[in-house]
Write a protein that holds these residues in place. Structure first.
Motif: not given
Ligand code: COA
Length: 149
Positions: A5-9, A53-61
């Motif tokens: 699961k990638w989350e895009i911020y 607090k910063h733009p990023h994408i997160l590997l949540a799982l």
């Protein structure tokens, strides 16, 4: 077989206030691992809140079922996030278990900080290490990452 699961911020996380909330006390009572779950909640919320607090994408799982590991499924899911990171110019961020850390290292993720959870503090044995890692998108200027302590 495998789930990622990638989350895009693109503008940082919109849910920073939620990340500042303590775990619901009811979740602590579900089983004997409540205190460990609470420590993990605090760790992930604090670190994700700082990066949030910063733009990023997160590997949540990321998890591959045990009978299908070491065949490249996890790599495919990591690569899909890297592709998105390079397309968008957003850095990719994650907290790695020791099992995942080598894999992420192959794809250019670099360590930021490692925390050890001594499981004997929670009625179990062993040590669980979690490492924050970051990969800058290729071909972009250096990103300033906030202090994660
Ligand atoms: C971490 C995890 C997701 C990796 O998933 P995976 O599907 O096994 O990942 P891959 O198969 O792409 O890569 C794992 C290793 O197998 C190797 N590999 C991949 N395909 C291979 C093949 N055909 N033959 C031999 N080795 C192979 C990779 O090079 C990698 O080697 P490394 O240990 O040197 O990094 C999996 O171990 C897991 O679910 N662990 C428990 C949950 C967890 O810790 N998740 C990570 C949280 S951040």
């Amino acid at each position: 077989m495998a789930y990622g699961k990638w989350e895009i911020y693109p503008r940082g996380r919109p849910d920073l206030n939620n990340l500042r909330k303590p775990m619901d006390p009811c979740d602590r009572e579900v089983d004997e691992f409540g205190r460990l779950r609470e420590a993990a909640h605090e760790y992930f919320c604090r670190r994700n809140g700082e990066m949030g607090k910063h733009p990023h994408i997160l590997l949540a799982l990321l998890v591959t079922s045990s009978q299908h590991r070491r065949r490249g499924a996890g790599s495919l899911l990591v690569q899909s996030g890297i592709k998105k990171s390079d397309e968008t110019g957003l850095p990719a961020y994650l907290q790695a278990s020791e099992q995942g850390r080598r894999l992420y290292g192959h794809y250019g993720f670099e360590d930021i900080d490692t925390v050890e959870f001594n499981l004997s503090d929670y009625g179990m044995t062993g040590v669980e290490r979690m490492t924050e890692m970051l990969r800058k998108p290729s071909g972009t200027a250096e990103l300033k990452v906030a202090d994660s302590t």
